[in-house]
Design an enzyme around this catalytic site. Sequence first.
Site, mmCIF file in Angstrom:
data_model
loop_
_atom_site.group_PDB
_atom_site.id
_atom_site.type_symbol
_atom_site.label_atom_id
_atom_site.label_comp_id
_atom_site.label_asym_id
_atom_site.label_seq_id
_atom_site.Cartn_x
_atom_site.Cartn_y
_atom_site.Cartn_z
ATOM 1 N N LYS A 3 0.834 -1.200 0.000
ATOM 2 C CA LYS A 3 0.000 0.000 0.000
ATOM 3 C C LYS A 3 0.869 1.249 0.000
ATOM 4 O O LYS A 3 2.005 1.211 0.461
ATOM 5 C CB LYS A 3 -0.875 0.030 1.270
ATOM 6 C CG LYS A 3 -1.992 -0.985 1.304
ATOM 7 C CD LYS A 3 -2.781 -0.854 2.602
ATOM 8 C CE LYS A 3 -3.880 -1.896 2.696
ATOM 9 N NZ LYS A 3 -4.957 -1.748 1.703
ATOM 10 N N ARG B 85 -10.224 -11.773 2.124
ATOM 11 C CA ARG B 85 -11.099 -12.826 1.601
ATOM 12 C C ARG B 85 -10.455 -14.201 1.721
ATOM 13 O O ARG B 85 -11.142 -15.216 1.855
ATOM 14 C CB ARG B 85 -11.489 -12.504 0.150
ATOM 15 C CG ARG B 85 -10.322 -12.368 -0.784
ATOM 16 C CD ARG B 85 -10.668 -11.620 -2.071
ATOM 17 N NE ARG B 85 -10.819 -10.176 -1.856
ATOM 18 C CZ ARG B 85 -11.175 -9.313 -2.803
ATOM 19 N NH1 ARG B 85 -11.429 -9.733 -4.036
ATOM 20 N NH2 ARG B 85 -11.285 -8.040 -2.531
HETATM 21 N N1 BES Z 1 -8.049 -3.892 4.446
HETATM 22 C C1 BES Z 1 -8.247 -3.473 3.121
HETATM 23 C C2 BES Z 1 -9.547 -2.693 2.908
HETATM 24 C C3 BES Z 1 -9.630 -1.400 3.652
HETATM 25 C C4 BES Z 1 -9.227 -0.230 3.051
HETATM 26 C C5 BES Z 1 -10.166 -1.345 4.911
HETATM 27 C C6 BES Z 1 -9.301 0.972 3.730
HETATM 28 C C7 BES Z 1 -10.274 -0.155 5.596
HETATM 29 C C8 BES Z 1 -9.840 1.006 5.002
HETATM 30 C C9 BES Z 1 -8.258 -4.679 2.210
HETATM 31 O O1 BES Z 1 -7.464 -5.730 2.605
HETATM 32 C C10 BES Z 1 -7.747 -4.221 0.878
HETATM 33 O O2 BES Z 1 -6.609 -3.849 0.828
HETATM 34 N N2 BES Z 1 -8.591 -4.264 -0.127
HETATM 35 C C11 BES Z 1 -8.212 -3.876 -1.434
HETATM 36 C C12 BES Z 1 -8.735 -4.939 -2.369
HETATM 37 C C13 BES Z 1 -8.243 -4.810 -3.775
HETATM 38 C C14 BES Z 1 -6.764 -5.077 -3.841
HETATM 39 C C15 BES Z 1 -9.015 -5.791 -4.600
HETATM 40 C C16 BES Z 1 -8.842 -2.524 -1.735
HETATM 41 O O3 BES Z 1 -9.936 -2.276 -1.274
HETATM 42 O O4 BES Z 1 -8.184 -1.717 -2.380
HETATM 43 MN MN MN Z 2 -5.469 -5.540 1.968
#
Ligand code: BES
Ligand code: MN
Length: 506
Positions: free
Chosen positions: A282, A356
């Site tokens: 990230k 997931r």
């Molecule tokens: N934990 C994150 C989602 C999240 C983002 C929760 C901001 C709380 C605040 C999750 O694991 C994630 O990174 N999701 C990605 C999925 C994508 C790579 C398909 C996302 O939402 O960008």
């Molecule tokens: Mn994630």
Amino acid sequence: MTLTCSFTSKAPAKADAFILCTGADLKPDLSVLSKGDSALVKAAMKNAKNFKGENGQVLSVPLSSAAKAGRALVLGLGDLKKLDALKAEAAGGKALPFLKSMGIESASIFGAKLPAKSKISESDVAAHMALGLRLRSYHFDAYKGKDAKAKAAKKPKLKKAVFVGGKFAAASKLYKRLAASADGIELARDLINMPPNDLYPDSYAKLIAKELKPLGVQVEVLDEKKMKTLGMGAALAVGQGSARPSRVVVMRWNGASKTKKGGPIAFVGKGVTFDTGGISIKPAGGMDEMKMDMGGSAAVVGLMKSLATRKAKANVVGIVGLVENMPSSNAYRPGDIITSMAGKTIEVLNTDAEGRLVLADALTYVQKKYKPKMIVDLATLTGAIMVALGFEYCGVFSNDDTLWKNMSAAAEKSGEKIWRMPLDEAFRTEMESSVADLKNLGSLGRWGGACSAAGFLEHFIDKDVKWSHWDIAGTAWWKSDKPTTPKGGTGFGVRSLDQLVEEAYE
Ligand code: BES
Ligand code: MN
Ligand code: ZN
């Protein structure tokens, strides 16, 4: 120290403040005050042109030296014809920062006289106001240094709220019930607010046992060896890049009578104690917030605490998958193909779509082992749910209309906003891979990301199992204060699901 709230029909004792509730009619019950002090309050209400008795509005009036309290605080409840439980909570919650700023440690609270056709009883108003005060008074300062802690300890804060009136007999009982939810909510908030150097899978598992075992919850911790034996290849892949080994924790509360038929109900939580994104890392900005990526698991743990505290008459399994998602030489990679406990192979296209994978194995385990008749999972699963619904609503997917109706009613009563999102064949097929059974990233990328994530999870739900998925990414953590929720971890989900269990499964 937490705030204690009590209810009495006796005459009020000395307190720092008398809180006199009023509707928009500006007619608080002043019978507790002397004639002179009543006149002071009336004059103050008349002079304060901005004071309209709106919900949460406070007017402070110093009382004469003969009075049993230093000051009267007239607290608005808004239009009394429209007053309900949640509005009473909001009024209590909004008043709290004001009481804090005035250094009030003890308060006697006098209800407003409700109109004949009121939607709510006076004792229910009192119990819900008490809950609002308590929920807003939550604070997390375990990590302040010595000096700051000493300073904070000296600062006055509301310790005692006594609701005074003849009609509060039922209030104590209702407050006890509501306080069980609050116990769970506060635990969930603490877990979410804890820093990820102290809250990681193993320490988290131990904390769960410490919190829940004394309440009679059976707690079983599966370590990596056990997870391997069970074939939890998806959850293990996520955690393999971390120096901190993964855990799955199973919590069981068996409160139903022996004659109750059918399997238990189950709650499953995503417990990513820190989500860097892994190799698909990230961006740096705001990454600290990813300590809240265990918010789903915190809600499950908090819920188990509430259920056990109030001795819910239901058999409930809680299960949380605890992992840390880190990049390292041992981390899983985009391109890897992993095998889940269900036997389905998964092509990893983005290591940041890790939740997931953790949920998939937790869902499989709970179905295989406990044959639940209903499952709700909670997860801070996607940024996409925030694109869809912002921070106000939690996205809820469900394969069963009755379950949705029950959840919707429970959430409405609890003041947690949920919005139904679609499950669809198209979202399921979107997650099919050309080289493996499934892939962890949809073909459409970001479009409908919360829905394709739910579609992925649906591949792991057995036929005929009633299931719902709550994407709490936008609601588990708030950046600013709300009436009954200070900023930070919210404990979202605990209250509605506690309510759901009570109303639909006891
Ligand atoms: N934990 C994150 C989602 C999240 C983002 C929760 C901001 C709380 C605040 C999750 O694991 C994630 O990174 N999701 C990605 C999925 C994508 C790579 C398909 C996302 O939402 O960008
Ligand atoms: Mn994630
Ligand atoms: Zn995540």
